[in-house]
Design an enzyme around this catalytic site. Structure first.
Site, PDB file in Angstrom:
ATOM      1  N   GLN A 110       4.713   2.341  -3.873  1.00 38.02           N
ATOM      2  CA  GLN A 110       5.242   1.856  -5.112  1.00 38.02           C
ATOM      3  C   GLN A 110       6.942   2.255  -4.880  1.00 38.02           C
ATOM      4  O   GLN A 110       6.954   3.270  -4.360  1.00 38.02           O
ATOM      5  CB  GLN A 110       4.519   2.798  -6.376  1.00 38.02           C
ATOM      6  CG  GLN A 110       5.177   2.615  -7.664  1.00 38.02           C
ATOM      7  CD  GLN A 110       4.695   3.595  -8.709  1.00 38.02           C
ATOM      8  OE1 GLN A 110       3.952   4.380  -8.434  1.00 38.02           O
ATOM      9  NE2 GLN A 110       5.164   3.096  -9.813  1.00 38.02           N
ATOM     10  N   THR A 111       7.560   1.162  -5.123  1.00 40.10           N
ATOM     11  CA  THR A 111       9.128   1.403  -5.137  1.00 40.10           C
ATOM     12  C   THR A 111       9.855   1.353  -6.529  1.00 40.10           C
ATOM     13  O   THR A 111      10.762   1.831  -6.596  1.00 40.10           O
ATOM     14  CB  THR A 111       9.518   0.078  -4.513  1.00 40.10           C
ATOM     15  OG1 THR A 111       9.090  -1.216  -4.951  1.00 40.10           O
ATOM     16  CG2 THR A 111       8.932   0.287  -2.874  1.00 40.10           C
ATOM     17  N   HIS A 142       0.078  -5.952 -10.835  1.00 36.44           N
ATOM     18  CA  HIS A 142       0.346  -7.323 -10.289  1.00 36.44           C
ATOM     19  C   HIS A 142      -0.975  -8.204 -10.445  1.00 36.44           C
ATOM     20  O   HIS A 142      -2.268  -7.616 -10.116  1.00 36.44           O
ATOM     21  CB  HIS A 142       0.289  -7.148  -8.619  1.00 36.44           C
ATOM     22  CG  HIS A 142       1.739  -6.593  -8.301  1.00 36.44           C
ATOM     23  ND1 HIS A 142       2.825  -6.999  -7.868  1.00 36.44           N
ATOM     24  CD2 HIS A 142       1.790  -5.007  -8.037  1.00 36.44           C
ATOM     25  CE1 HIS A 142       3.627  -5.857  -7.334  1.00 36.44           C
ATOM     26  NE2 HIS A 142       3.175  -5.148  -7.642  1.00 36.44           N
ATOM     27  N   HIS A 144       3.249  -1.050 -13.384  1.00 41.03           N
ATOM     28  CA  HIS A 144       3.458  -2.423 -13.323  1.00 41.03           C
ATOM     29  C   HIS A 144       2.336  -2.731 -12.505  1.00 41.03           C
ATOM     30  O   HIS A 144       1.702  -2.495 -11.403  1.00 41.03           O
ATOM     31  CB  HIS A 144       4.477  -3.054 -12.791  1.00 41.03           C
ATOM     32  CG  HIS A 144       5.248  -2.875 -11.360  1.00 41.03           C
ATOM     33  ND1 HIS A 144       5.587  -1.641 -11.130  1.00 41.03           N
ATOM     34  CD2 HIS A 144       4.908  -3.411 -10.214  1.00 41.03           C
ATOM     35  CE1 HIS A 144       5.968  -1.347  -9.788  1.00 41.03           C
ATOM     36  NE2 HIS A 144       5.716  -2.540  -9.353  1.00 41.03           N
TER      37      HIS A 144
END
Length: 168
Positions: A134-135, A142, A140
């Site tokens: 996770q960045t 996908h 969120h």
């Protein structure tokens, strides 16, 4: 925390969102020493996903979540589904937000299949925490459309995140 939870039990969704923001600011002000300079941090930077809440690039929405196409897609029509509320990870979502996210995933799946007959499957997933990749720390999910032949051997699917475990 008590005030936020209490408001969740009686406030409308719009009030809940507004109160959440006000309370967060209040708590932040009360916990920082006013005379001490605070270091700038990534946590204080504006959230790129929060800034998309009213963007023209939204492809679908409901009362608690919205969807946008990924700007660095794995495949064509790769879509991100996000809660409006800034929740860092999937596990921080409320039951109502989870239902809203899931509603969009199902509706998007149907639309993508109608728009592109070559889509024969999907990968659905969320990275939770830096060690999982996770960045951006706004939840969120996908939704990645898959097509026959888009990879040489799809066996293992999401297991490929750890290459040695892909084949079983």
């Amino acid at each position: 925390m008590f005030i936020l939870l209490h408001l969740l039990s009686w406030g409308s969704r719009s009030k809940m969102r507004n109160w959440n923001l006000v309370d967060t600011d209040y708590i932040r002000r009360m916990t920082k020493a006013k005379s001490e300079p605070q270091p700038a941090s990534v946590a204080d930077a504006p959230c790129v996903f929060c800034s998309l809440r009213d963007a023209t690039t939204i492809v679908m929405r409901n009362s608690l979540a919205f969807a946008v196409r990924d700007t660095t897609p794995v495949t064509a029509l790769h879509t991100l589904v996000l809660p409006y509320r800034h929740a860092p990870t999937y596990f921080d979502l409320t039951e109502a937000e989870l239902a809203a996210v899931n509603d969009l995933i199902w509706r998007l799946r149907s639309d993508i299949e109608k728009d592109d007959a070559s889509v024969k499957g999907f990968n659905v997933g969320a990275n939770v925490g830096a060690v999982s990749g996770q960045t951006i720390f706004h939840c969120h999910v996908h939704l990645i459309p898959r097509r026959k032949g888009d990879v040489q051997n799809p066996v293992g699917g999401v297991r490929a995140v750890i290459p040695d475990k892909m084949r079983y």
